[in-house]
Design an enzyme around this catalytic site. Structure first.
Site, PDB file in Angstrom:
ATOM      1  N   HIS A 163       0.831  -1.201   0.000  1.00 33.96           N
ATOM      2  CA  HIS A 163       0.000   0.000   0.000  1.00 33.96           C
ATOM      3  C   HIS A 163       0.866   1.252   0.000  1.00 33.96           C
ATOM      4  CE1 HIS A 163       0.641  -1.342   4.176  1.00 33.96           C
ATOM      5  NE2 HIS A 163       0.784  -0.057   4.454  1.00 33.96           N
ATOM      6  N   CYS A 202       0.884  -3.322  17.449  1.00 34.79           N
ATOM      7  CA  CYS A 202       2.099  -3.895  16.873  1.00 34.79           C
ATOM      8  C   CYS A 202       2.955  -2.751  16.351  1.00 34.79           C
ATOM      9  CB  CYS A 202       1.771  -4.891  15.756  1.00 34.79           C
ATOM     10  SG  CYS A 202       0.927  -4.160  14.337  1.00 34.79           S
TER      11      CYS A 202
END
Length: 646
Positions: free
Chosen positions: A67, A183
């Site tokens: 992306h 994360c």
């Protein structure tokens, strides 16, 4: 926004052959261009590649979600492709990648790509969903699979939201369990862990609310009332999250991977009443960890150490590359200039070397400070920072090893001071962080570093210099092996510096004239081996290293060729018993071969950029190559293959 709103059938190819990661990116970007949403294909492709350099988007299970958010995108779009035979996309699980989704997002504040990433990540956890996509025969079938799964997920989310609203209004005690997931990248695994906890809690009949700390910011944030009413909080995170709000509550801290894979065990412990109570001011070592994975002493030390190393790494890489560029400019623009000032003889080189040296000067204080902070929280940061600085100044300095020790000493020193000051009257609470901790901590770490750590290491340094001088050049091959090996023992510390100082001293003859020195050549060859060996090993033995280590390993090609040994410090600190011996052997071989081949060097630095002035330079390069390959194979032999965690 729905996934199917962004996916056009002309941007789907179900039969792609890709030979490499770059080839896969080229082909899926070409599909994205067909959507008409890309203004500049090359700019967009470069943005996708730049995102991959930060960390692979191959999330495992045969799936990748590359992306990019850039001005080259006119409006949000999605492209998809299937590589039936798979391609090495550097996925987290090391397996070939077959299913690709590419996201294009315009450079606006909407962060559409993060919403789509979150939805895709959750859907792709379902093995049946992945299988249905891989077996789709046409783009229309592919879109239909997504549409069906997305409708089901939206309906499930609506039902869950309604159920939670009903539960919140009917239950006076609020949610039984709360969760926080995070994360390092804040994309896929953050939401996958949240989804796993929520689904498992639903199966177990446990009311839960999960806060996600992702790239788009904190969502579903826990309120003070919810925290007060909850039985336990599960923090499944691989980065720092706001913890002070949980003071006095039962808290389970664990890895984000456990939030995905061990949700049932976590929820069982959370509702057992046996989870440890978290105290923001006095963190008990290992007591907040998931009971299924109690930390050993070494793992606790390793976590603190890696907190320092990860924060130090940008200084090593950024400064090291600028210094390497300075050497390059001086080689081109100032050939034959003062060798003792190599790297600063031309204006561009002077600028780059000055900035690079500035970054390097912060390296050890940052290492020490963040080790200390990991142990003793924020009050220990300043104390550790100063300890690392003091370890690297003055006539008696202890370098990397001293800074590392200073970090641990500062951290545990502040833990002790905090416990000691708890006995003071509560009226003095306000002056602890602004007066007592910094002043007393600073005095103590200063005394410890300057009078306890630095002196013995400095004596060791002097003894090494004297020993090398007494050895002389009569036993050239032995001397080359010794100084070469010393360059790898502590990567810029006392051993390394002793060998380097001995080498630079040999550049001046008894009459004071500059000369080419065989010892200096052996020293530089030995210092180039560790980063080159790491770079080669991360390239040819990838399964011995984590994804982040492999990325850092690439920069060591530049550092090794530039004679910047410090690039190995993060690897040596993380695994000293394997990395250091492997590098020492290769460096000693390179130093000995340099002497054997009669190589000599007139410059004190420069690496590959001064090879043209090395006497017998072809054999010098051969000595460096042999030493690097030996260290690479030794390291690969000593390190076991790893399966990187999610």
């Amino acid at each position: 926004m729905r996934i199917t709103d962004l996916l056009q059938k002309q941007a789907i190819d179900l039969h792609v052959a890709a030979s490499s990661k770059q080839d896969a990116i080229d082909k899926i970007v070409s599909l994205m261009v067909k959507t008409g949403c890309i203004k500049d294909e090359e700019t967009y492709k470069n943005a996708v590649i730049a995102r991959e350099e930060e960390g692979t988007t191959g999330i495992g299970e045969g799936v990748a979600i590359p992306h990019a958010k850039t001005d080259a995108v006119e409006k949000p779009a999605l492209a998809a492709m299937i590589v039936p035979d798979g391609v090495d996309y550097e996925a987290l699980d090391g397996e070939p990648t077959k299913l690709f989704f590419l996201i294009a997002a315009p450079n606006t504040e909407d962060n559409v790509h993060l919403d789509v990433l979150g939805k895709l990540s959750v859907l792709l956890m379902d093995e049946d969903f992945r299988s249905n996509l891989l077996h789709a025969h046409t783009p229309e079938d592919f879109i239909a699979v997504i549409d069906k799964a997305e409708n089901a997920k939206d309906e499930e989310a609506a039902q869950q939201e309604a159920q939670q609203e009903q539960t919140a209004t009917t239950m006076s005690q609020g949610y039984r369990v709360l969760g926080v997931t995070a994360c390092p990248t804040g994309i896929a695994h953050t939401y996958m862990a949240a989804e796993s906890l929520e689904n498992t809690a639903k199966e177990m009949g446990i009311s839960i609310k999960v806060e996600t700390d992702g790239s788009g910011g904190v969502k579903n944030k826990l309120t003070a009332k919810e925290i007060a009413q909850a039985e336990c909080i599960i923090v499944a995170a691989d980065k720092n999250v706001e913890m002070a709000r949980f003071d006095g509550k039962r808290v389970i801290q664990t890895k984000v991977a456990n939030g995905i894979n061990k949700a049932r065990e976590l929820l069982t412990e959370a509702t057992s009443g046996n989870a440890p109570i978290y105290h923001a001011d006095h963190r008990t070592s290992g007591s907040e960890e998931f009971s299924g994975e109690k930390e050993g002493v070494w793992h606790t030390v390793y976590k603190h150490l890696m907190n320092g190393v990860s924060n130090m790494l940008p200084f090593v890489i950024g400064g090291g590359i600028l210094i390497a560029l300075a050497f390059l400019f001086d080689t081109i623009l100032a050939p034959g200039a003062d060798p003792s000032n190599f790297g600063k003889n031309s204006a561009p080189a002077y600028f780059l070397k000055t900035v690079g040296d500035a970054a390097f000067s912060f390296m050890l204080p940052i290492l020490s400070g963040f080790i200390a902070m990991s142990i003793g929280d924020r009050p220990a940061l300043m104390v550790g920072f100063v300890g690392g600085y003091l370890a690297n100044i003055g006539d008696s300095k202890s370098g990397f090893l001293g800074a590392l020790i200073a970090g641990f000493v500062a951290g545990y020193l502040m833990v002790g001071l905090r416990k000691l000051f708890d006995k003071l009257p509560k009226s003095l609470e306000g002056i602890k962080p602004i007066l007592l901790y910094p002043v007393i901590g600073l005095l103590l770490i200063g005394a410890i570093v300057m009078y306890i750590i630095n002196p013995p290491v400095s004596l060791l340094n002097t003894a090494m210099n004297n020993g090398l001088a007494n050895l002389g050049t009569g036993s050239g091959i032995v001397l080359g092996a010794i100084v070469g090996g010393m360059m790898s023992i502590d990567m810029g510390g006392p051993f390394n510096k002793a060998a380097y100082v001995f080498g630079t001293a040999s550049l001046v003859s008894a009459s004071g004239a500059a000369v080419s020195s065989p010892v200096m050549a052996a020293v530089m060859a030995g210092g180039m081996i560790p980063p080159l060996a790491i770079a080669l090993c991360t390239t040819f033995f990838k399964n011995r290293f984590t994804r982040k280590e492999r990325q850092s390993g690439l920069t060591n090609y530049i550092m090794g060729l530039s004679f910047i040994t410090e690039g190995v410090i993060p690897f040596a600190a993380a695994d000293p018993l394997r990395v250091i011996p492997s590098c020492v052997v290769g460096s000693a071989v390179a130093g000995a071969l340099s002497m054997l081949f009669g190589c000599a060097l007139p410059a004190p630095h420069g690496g590959i950029f001064v090879v043209p002035v090395v006497e017998n330079w072809p054999m010098y390069l051969l000595a460096i190559l042999i030493g690097s390959v030996i260290s690479m194979f030794l390291l690969a032999l000593l390190k076991k293959p790893i399966k990187e965690e999610i």
